[in-house]
Design an enzyme around this catalytic site. Structure first.
Site, PDB file in Angstrom:
ATOM      1  N   TYR A 142       4.624  -4.517  -2.315  1.00 22.11           N
ATOM      2  CA  TYR A 142       4.920  -3.351  -1.477  1.00 22.11           C
ATOM      3  C   TYR A 142       6.147  -3.588  -0.601  1.00 22.11           C
ATOM      4  CZ  TYR A 142       0.823  -0.443  -2.417  1.00 22.11           C
ATOM      5  OH  TYR A 142      -0.104   0.375  -3.003  1.00 22.11           O
ATOM      6  N   LYS A 193      -3.821 -12.743 -10.745  1.00 22.69           N
ATOM      7  CA  LYS A 193      -3.432 -12.930 -12.150  1.00 22.69           C
ATOM      8  C   LYS A 193      -2.683 -14.251 -12.255  1.00 22.69           C
ATOM      9  CE  LYS A 193      -3.072 -10.437 -15.430  1.00 22.69           C
ATOM     10  NZ  LYS A 193      -3.768 -10.566 -16.748  1.00 22.69           N
ATOM     11  N   ASP A 226      -7.660  -8.225 -13.912  1.00 21.41           N
ATOM     12  CA  ASP A 226      -8.008  -7.257 -14.970  1.00 21.41           C
ATOM     13  C   ASP A 226      -9.495  -7.373 -15.324  1.00 21.41           C
ATOM     14  OD1 ASP A 226      -7.530  -9.787 -16.063  1.00 21.41           O
ATOM     15  OD2 ASP A 226      -6.739  -9.014 -17.956  1.00 21.41           O
ATOM     16  N   ASP A 250      -4.999  -2.041  -3.994  1.00 19.38           N
ATOM     17  CA  ASP A 250      -4.793  -0.592  -4.042  1.00 19.38           C
ATOM     18  C   ASP A 250      -5.537  -0.009  -5.239  1.00 19.38           C
ATOM     19  OD1 ASP A 250      -3.618   1.926  -3.421  1.00 19.38           O
ATOM     20  OD2 ASP A 250      -2.131   1.583  -5.006  1.00 19.38           O
ATOM     21  N   ASP A 254      -9.514   2.035  -5.427  1.00 16.59           N
ATOM     22  CA  ASP A 254      -9.720   3.381  -5.990  1.00 16.59           C
ATOM     23  C   ASP A 254     -10.841   3.365  -7.034  1.00 16.59           C
ATOM     24  OD1 ASP A 254      -7.818   4.658  -4.447  1.00 16.59           O
ATOM     25  OD2 ASP A 254      -6.856   5.662  -6.146  1.00 16.59           O
TER      26      ASP A 254
HETATM   27  C1  IPM Z   1      -3.606   3.717  -0.218  1.00 16.40           C
HETATM   28  C2  IPM Z   1      -2.521   4.632  -0.729  1.00 16.40           C
HETATM   29  C3  IPM Z   1      -1.175   4.119  -0.255  1.00 16.40           C
HETATM   30  C4  IPM Z   1      -0.962   2.750  -0.854  1.00 16.40           C
HETATM   31  C5  IPM Z   1       0.006   5.055  -0.576  1.00 16.40           C
HETATM   32  C6  IPM Z   1      -0.196   6.441  -0.011  1.00 16.40           C
HETATM   33  C7  IPM Z   1       1.318   4.483  -0.105  1.00 16.40           C
HETATM   34  O1  IPM Z   1      -2.618   4.739  -2.101  1.00 16.40           O
HETATM   35  O2  IPM Z   1      -3.696   3.542   1.016  1.00 16.40           O
HETATM   36  O3  IPM Z   1      -4.366   3.195  -1.028  1.00 16.40           O
HETATM   37  O4  IPM Z   1      -0.485   2.628  -1.999  1.00 16.40           O
HETATM   38  O5  IPM Z   1      -1.283   1.774  -0.191  1.00 16.40           O
HETATM   39 MG    MG Z   2      -4.298   3.760  -2.971  1.00 13.45          MG
END
Ligand code: IPM
Ligand code: MG
Length: 370
Positions: A142, A193, A226, A250, A254
């Site tokens: 990042y 990884k 993975d 990240d 999700d």
């Molecule tokens: C998160 C989001 C952010 C990230 C984006 C909006 C920059 O996806 O907080 O997970 O990638 O960290």
């Molecule tokens: Mg995210």
């Protein structure tokens, strides 16, 4: 009375709608529990760009560094798709994380019993699920330099992102994961990884050494990221705490979020190192969901992720663990009673609620808790 300062940055899309409900709960804590907050509101993301030409102004950034905690809604939306990369809405969020040095991102994925049927997995795989992803938040790809697109002149371009981690960055995030595991089920799984990345080799080495030196009482395992993703959807209950880098964190968070039924339910806390003098950590709390431009302004959004983020603020920034428990129990009550925003309605036959009505129901459950 103790002074408690809170900077609220509702942001874009559904951010302001869900934050309005949080604001009512903040007020409730003041009126009914004597937990009074000094609240300021300001802009971040696309709305800040529209007002100041930057995704966060220097003045807002300065306030964020001073307050006890920041509550952030969401940033971004198609309206700002064309703005320059450096001032895109997400740049505001990333600057907050970087300048506040919020290296530890805590993303709990807890499956509420009333919602187990909404999971993309079978009920028995997610019932009782309670995992915590500890994501490194200020390093890795990042923020690594160089980060460029260069014109090679022959019709080709070259894009470079840099994945970089120093020992201290891995050590401090590992320590956070081990400490949190100790007050949970005492297990940490580290994901990287190392089979293709040098940063993965170092990550694995440093987590192992930190464990040996300071946290040998905690059970530690390692997984390639993975395979970790695969295990998360195969048998998620094997995990307690997962510690991983910024990019894998990240993605994996999700995935973990969807196991619990809806992205509209998941809170997060981003914490800095404790101040050596005061012990106070800089902190920002935000829902894991984004700005959801498709439903923005329609009062359809589920405010629970943002409300649970405020519960995390009560716990981690304001030493009000009992009030955090109370708020989480109120959310659980409302879900058990079948109050449902559209994202968690399905064919459950529950009572439909819009954003405000969900807020009303949680406030009523808070009143009933006294
Ligand atoms: C998160 C989001 C952010 C990230 C984006 C909006 C920059 O996806 O907080 O997970 O990638 O960290
Ligand atoms: Mg995210």
């Amino acid at each position: 009375m103790t002074h408690r300062s809170l900077l609220i940055l509702p942001g874009d899309g559904i951010g302001p709608e869900v934050m309005r409900e949080v604001r009512r709960i903040v007020d409730w804590m003041g009126e009914k529990r004597g937990l009074v907050f000094d609240v300021e509101e300001d802009l971040v993301g696309g709305c800040a760009y529209d007002a100041h030409g930057a995704a966060i102004s220097d003045a807002t950034m300065a306030r964020a560094l001073e307050v006890d905690a920041v509550m952030l809604g969401a940033v971004g939306g198609p309206k700002w798709d064309g703005v320059p990369y450096d001032v895109r809405p997400e740049a505001g969020l990333l600057r907050l994380r970087k300048d506040m040095e919020l290296f530890a991102n805590l993303r709990p994925a807890k499956c509420f019993d009333a919602l187990a049927d909404f999971s993309s997995l079978k009920r028995e795989l997610v019932e009782g699920l309670d995992i915590l992803i500890v994501r490194e938040l200020t390093g890795g790809v990042y923020f690594g330099e160089p980060k460029t697109i260069t014109d090679l002149g022959d019709g080709q371009k070259r894009a470079i992102d840099t994945q970089v981690y120093d020992t201290f960055e891995i050590e401090r995030i590992a320590a956070v994961a081990f400490e949190l595991a100790r007050v949970r089920a005492n297990r940490v799984c580290s994901m990287e990884k190392r089979n293709v990345m040098k940063s993965g080799v170092l990550w694995n080495e440093v987590v192992t050494a930190t464990h040996k030196a300071r946290f040998a009482d905690v059970e530690l395992s390692h997984m390639l990221a993975d395979a970790g993703g695969m295990q998360l959807v195969r048998a998620p209950k094997q995990f307690d705490v997962i510690v991983t880098d910024n990019l894998f964190g990240d993605m994996l968070s999700d995935v973990a979020a969807m196991l619990t039924g809806s992205l509209g339910m998941l809170p997060s806390a981003s914490l800095g190192a404790p101040d050596p003098k005061t012990g106070r950590r800089r902190a920002m709390y935000e829902p894991v969901h984004g700005s959801a431009p498709d439903i923005a302004g329609k009062t359809l959004a589920n405010p629970i992720a943002c409300i649970l983020s405020f519960a995390m603020a009560l716990r981690y920034s304001f030493e009000a663990g009992a009030e955090a428990d109370r708020l989480e129990a109120a959310v659980e009550r409302v879900l058990t009673d079948g109050v449902r925003t559209p994202d968690i309605m399905g064919d459950s036959g529950g009572t439909p609620a819009d954003t405000r009505q969900m807020g009303d129901a949680i406030l009523a459950a808070l009143d009933a808790s006294m």
